[in-house]
Design an enzyme around this catalytic site. Structure first.
Site: not given
Length: 166
Positions: A64, A108, A116
């Site tokens: 989300h 979720d 990196s």
């Protein structure tokens, strides 16, 4: 998992506000280098999430937290001040779980690939990603169990391991 959530629920203060430490104490500065502060720019504005480094080029957070432009800040103890230890890394690719549902917050979980959204840590092992809860920090908070997604996490990180921007 339920007994742990109940224990957390009893430890949380019902009067706590966002940005406060709930049921704990401030960590020693820079003792949690894997923690990430995530700034998300979307059409409705800027929001923030927590996350954590799972490899030098991947951060795990909640799906989300997806947005159009995402920056990850690592090495911060106090995000409100500019510290020499802070690294600001633009996210190259956001990879939400393919089964994520915005309506019911199923699956979720998301990986963010950098050049990196905070973990639930038990015995120094990340067990969950905060999915949703009350903005005031009152229980119950819901976590996405990381172990349920390990095959997807490993597949996704392997697939993008060799990919680098030109």
């Amino acid at each position: 998992m339920w007994p742990l959530l109940l224990l957390v629920a009893f430890l949380l203060s019902p009067r706590a506000r966002a940005g406060q430490i709930i049921g704990g104490r401030e960590a020693r500065p820079h003792s949690r280098p894997y923690m990430a502060y995530i700034q998300i720019r979307s059409p409705v504005g800027i929001k923030v999430c927590g996350g954590f480094l799972v490899r030098e080029d991947f951060v795990m957070t909640a799906a989300h937290c997806l947005g159009s432009q995402i920056n990850v800040i690592l090495g911060a103890h106090n995000i409100r001040t500019l510290e020499s230890t802070q690294q600001r890394i633009p996210v190259l690719r956001s990879i939400p779980h393919p089964g994520y549902s915005q309506q019911n917050k199923r699956n979720d979980i998301m990986l963010l690939q950098g050049d990196s959204g905070g973990p639930l840590v038990c015995s120094n092992v990340a067990q969950g990603v905060v999915s949703y809860g009350d903005r005031m920090g009152t229980p119950p908070a819901v976590f996405t169990r990381i172990s349920s997604f390990l095959p997807w996490i490993r597949r996704t990180m392997r697939r993008f391991q060799e990919w680098r921007p030109e």
